[in-house]
Structure formats: structure tokens, C-alpha cells
Design a protein around this motif. Structure first.
Motif, mmCIF file in Angstrom:
data_model
loop_
_atom_site.group_PDB
_atom_site.id
_atom_site.type_symbol
_atom_site.label_atom_id
_atom_site.label_comp_id
_atom_site.label_asym_id
_atom_site.label_seq_id
_atom_site.Cartn_x
_atom_site.Cartn_y
_atom_site.Cartn_z
ATOM 1 N N VAL A 252 -3.971 -6.367 2.307
ATOM 2 C CA VAL A 252 -5.384 -6.384 2.707
ATOM 3 C C VAL A 252 -5.472 -7.138 4.027
ATOM 4 O O VAL A 252 -4.978 -8.260 4.134
ATOM 5 C CB VAL A 252 -6.265 -7.079 1.651
ATOM 6 N N VAL B 187 -7.740 -10.648 -3.378
ATOM 7 C CA VAL B 187 -7.448 -9.268 -2.984
ATOM 8 C C VAL B 187 -7.310 -8.318 -4.169
ATOM 9 O O VAL B 187 -7.128 -7.117 -3.976
ATOM 10 C CB VAL B 187 -6.160 -9.190 -2.120
ATOM 11 N N HIS C 210 -8.627 -4.712 -4.440
ATOM 12 C CA HIS C 210 -8.103 -3.689 -3.540
ATOM 13 C C HIS C 210 -7.236 -2.683 -4.287
ATOM 14 O O HIS C 210 -7.240 -1.485 -3.954
ATOM 15 C CB HIS C 210 -7.290 -4.364 -2.424
ATOM 16 N N ASN C 211 -6.499 -3.144 -5.304
ATOM 17 C CA ASN C 211 -5.663 -2.244 -6.105
ATOM 18 C C ASN C 211 -5.446 -2.890 -7.468
ATOM 19 O O ASN C 211 -4.420 -3.526 -7.714
ATOM 20 C CB ASN C 211 -4.325 -1.972 -5.409
ATOM 21 N N ASP D 193 3.410 -7.616 2.680
ATOM 22 C CA ASP D 193 2.293 -8.521 2.968
ATOM 23 C C ASP D 193 2.821 -9.943 3.001
ATOM 24 O O ASP D 193 3.347 -10.428 2.002
ATOM 25 C CB ASP D 193 1.212 -8.404 1.896
ATOM 26 N N ASN E 222 0.819 -1.212 0.000
ATOM 27 C CA ASN E 222 0.000 0.000 0.000
ATOM 28 C C ASN E 222 0.857 1.268 0.000
ATOM 29 O O ASN E 222 0.325 2.374 -0.039
ATOM 30 C CB ASN E 222 -0.929 0.008 1.213
ATOM 31 N N ASP F 121 -12.189 -14.557 5.479
ATOM 32 C CA ASP F 121 -11.431 -14.265 4.261
ATOM 33 C C ASP F 121 -10.444 -15.385 3.957
ATOM 34 O O ASP F 121 -10.285 -15.801 2.799
ATOM 35 C CB ASP F 121 -10.673 -12.948 4.414
#
Length: 393
Positions: A374, A297, A300-301, A264, A207, A380
Motif C-alpha cells: 500500500v 493496511v 487492502h487485501n 513491501d 500485490n 498514513d
């Protein structure tokens, strides 16, 4: 880019026949009484262990041996190693093997000066305050433990697989002779390559913004692995390709490609439960989990996944529909994994969908969430396992 401090104290000695320098290097780094730690018969059959002992003899260094390290290294052998070291005043541990051997050696090193149970470091009850020096002679390019401050151990009685880390367990030196990896079976080579790629992807999906330099370093390492892995599977004795892979594995996990950016490690954590429960190869588990995590994920981006697709896999950018590019990038990653002989779903790995609740429970969130690219809940993680269970090309 975030503020960071980067430290790597390991002396890397790279190239053919460099294991002959082991004795001199141990002496240089202050060792006088050594535990040689290794796995199965390959280091014996190949003559590597004899060459290492000859080098130690020539330097006048006392040594004892402890073999028997298994993939997904067990705490039981660590306890045995701690006992041997304490009873014989060992001051240096030389790991001859791959990541499992190195992680076992690091665990022994942290356990010897500690009054309690070394597992305290792995379950968060204690921090490493002291350790014996560790060095490595690498035989498998995979885990990156030859240059990292980290170790992973499985608790045999529970099947829990956990990690610990400290700069105190960074190897004093690491001998990297690519020729030592030429006898690896294709499957082990591919598992190692997958682990290397995963170490980079865990840093790549971030991120943190404005990290172009480390983005490009990550992309270069993964691109190298995509080029070289099929070459060594086709020709196991390709020294130059082996050399590029061995150095890529080291670069991937010294953290030079991850500084200044949020990271991550959820794919690794999710996979650890698979290899802890089924005792599968870590790289094979990652081949199943990481693309499934990506699918879960991606929204998310989307643009970061599209960047992966275009820069790493050379796919054209669909500017009208970047999500299509992102999805195709994930499919390209799965195709590459299949090409090098990796499993891509639970059935191929030998895992069972009905065990997903057990895997989630062992992950141990207890109603909380993980951090990373994330933040994930138990629900999840269950969803990612389900994607992995049914994945296809």
C-alpha cells in the motif's frame, strides 16, 4: 509471478568450529591484507577473535583490527575504517559479529575505492561501482546481511538511518556456526528472530498474484521461527534450534523467498526512524511497528491476512467473516511477540507519542508517497505510529 533474475554469489560454510577455516577461505577468495572488523568485547571474551586471528596467521595473511561497532552502526566508525584500509592497502574486510558489524564492513568496503563521501550511496547521490571484498563470521542470527547485497548505516550527526545495496557488497563467504549464538541474551535472540520474521513478511505482503511457491516458502520460514524461537529462549544451548534459526535468517534475506513478486519494505523504513531517533534495537522496533502497519493496511487485501492467520498461525477460517480471521491473525502475531519478550507499543519500547511529527519528518516523503503493498503518505505513516503508540493485546 513476475519475471526475475536471482543471483547469490556467497559461499556459505555452516556448522560447528567452521571459523577455523577463515584463513583458508580468505586466501581462496583472493584476500591477502585483511581488516578484521568487530563490535564489542564478546568476540574477545569468547575467544572467537583469537581463533580467527590464529586461522589467518596459519594461512600467512596480514591483518589489522578495528573494533567498536555499535548496534545501529554509525558512519563515524566507517570513516575510520576507510582511512585505515587506504593507508594500509587492505584488500579484504572480514566482519566478525552480527548485522551491525557486517553492514559497517560493507560500508567501509564500498567507501575505500570511492573518491567522494561514502554517505553518497546512502542518500542516493551515487551508485556503488566498486568495493573491496567482504566476508563474515556470523554471531547473531537476525539481519541476514551475511547473505544479502544490502547494508544500513546511521549518520551520527543527524540520526538518519538509511540503506544502500549492490551485488558488489554481497559477502564472498559467510561462516555460520550456530554454536556462536548460544551465549546471546534472550532479548537479543528475540530481537533477531523478530527481524528475521519481518524480512519475510515484507516479501509476503504483495500485490503480485499466482506466487504460491514463494508464499509457501515464506510461510515455512516464519513457521520455523515461531516454533524455534521459544525453544532457544527456554534453552539457550539448544544447538539444533539455533541452527534452524541461523539458516532461516540467511534464507529470509538472500531473497530466495521474494523473487518474482512485488515487495513491501515500509515497516522497515518506518522502524528505521525509531531506532535512528531512540537508538533502540531494530528487532524491538519492528515488533512495535509491523503489527501496527498490518492493522492499517489490512483492508487492502483481507484475504492475504486471512491466509497468514490460517497457514502460519493455524487459526480456523471464518468463511462468513474473513476480516475476523485476518484481525485474529494480527493479534496472534502480537501474542507471539509478547511471548518471546518483545515490546508491542511505544511505552514498552521507550518511544514517545509526541515525537511522531519528528519521526514522520525524518522519513522524508515531502508530500509524496511510498511504494509497496500500500502506498503511504506522511499522514498514513503518522497513523501507523499512533496505532503503534497505543497497541495492546
Amino acid at each position: 509471478m513476475n519475471n526475475f533474475q536471482f543471483y547469490s554469489s556467497t559461499e556459505f560454510v555452516f556448522g560447528k568450529d567452521q571459523e577455523s577455516k577463515a584463513g583458508a577461505l580468505v586466501k581462496k577468495h583472493g584476500g591477502s591484507r585483511v581488516l578484521i572488523h568487530f563490535g564489542g568485547g564478546s568476540v574477545i571474551k569468547s575467544g572467537l577473535l583469537d581463533r580467527v586471528k590464529k586461522s589467518l596467521d596459519e594461512s600467512g595473511i596480514f591483518y589489522l583490527e578495528l573494533g567498536g561497532v555499535k548496534p545501529n552502526p554509525r558512519d563515524t566508525l566507517v570513516y575510520e575504517g576507510i582511512k585505515i584500509c587506504r593507508e594500509n592497502n587492505i584488500d579484504f574486510i572480514l566482519a566478525v559479529g552480527g548485522g551491525s558489524t557486517i553492514d559497517s564492513a560493507k560500508s567501509i568496503a564500498m567507501g575505500v575505492p570511492y573518491d567522494g563521501d561514502f554517505w553518497d550511496f546512502y542518500c542516493g547521490k551515487a551508485q556503488i561501482q566498486a568495493a573491496l571484498k567482504v566476508a563474515t563470521i556470523l554471531t547473531i542470527a537476525a539481519a541476514g546481511s551475511e547473505g544479502s547485497p544490502d547494508a544500513v548505516i546511521t549518520q551520527e550527526s543527524t540520526g538518519l538511518k538509511r540503506g544502500a545495496g549492490s551485488d558488489l557488497i554481497r559477502p564472498a563467504f559467510s561462516i555460520l556456526n550456530p554454536a556462536l549464538t548460544c551465549t546471546l541474551p534472550a532479548y537479543q535472540t528475540a530481537c533477531g528472530a523478530t527481524d528475521i520474521i519481518a524480512h519475510v513478511f515484507e516479501r509476503y505482503f504483495t500485490n503480485t498474484t499466482e506466487v504460491e511457491i514463494t508464499d509457501r516458502l515464506c510461510e515455512a520460514v516464519i513457521s520455523t521461527m515461531i516454533k524455534e524461537t521459544p525453544r532457544v529462549i527456554a534453552d539457550p544451548n539448544n544447538y539444533d534450534a539455533r541452527a534452524n534459526i541461523m539458516w532461516a535468517g540467511c534464507v529470509a534475506h538472500t531473497n530466495i523467498v521474494g523473487v518474482g513478486r512485488e515487495q513491501d519494505w515500509n515497516s522497515h523504513g518506518i522502524e528505521h526512524e525509531l531506532s535512528g531517533l531512540y537508538d533502540v534495537a531494530h528487532g524491538a522496533g519492528l515488533a512495535v511497528i509491523m503489527p501496527a502497519w498490518m492493522e492499517f493496511v489490512m483492508s487492502h487485501n483481507v484475504m492475504r491476512f486471512a491466509q497468514m492467520a490460517t497457514r502460519i498461525f493455524g487459526l480456523p477460517m471464518n468463511f462468513e467473516n474473513p476480516e475476523a480471521t485476518a484481525k485474529e491473525g494480527i493479534r496472534a502475531f502480537r501474542r507471539f511477540l509478547r511471548e518471546i519478550g518483545m515490546p508491542i507499543n511505544f511505552e514498552e519500547l521507550g518511544a514517545k507519542e509526541e515525537d511522531i511529527p519528528v519521526l514522520v519528518e525524518k522519513f522524508g516523503l515531502n508530500g509524496g508517497k511510498t511504494g509497496g503493498f500500500v502506498a503511504l503518505s506522511s499522514e498514513d505513516i503518522a497513523s501507523i505510529y499512533k496505532i503503534a503508540a497505543h497497541a495492546s493485546l
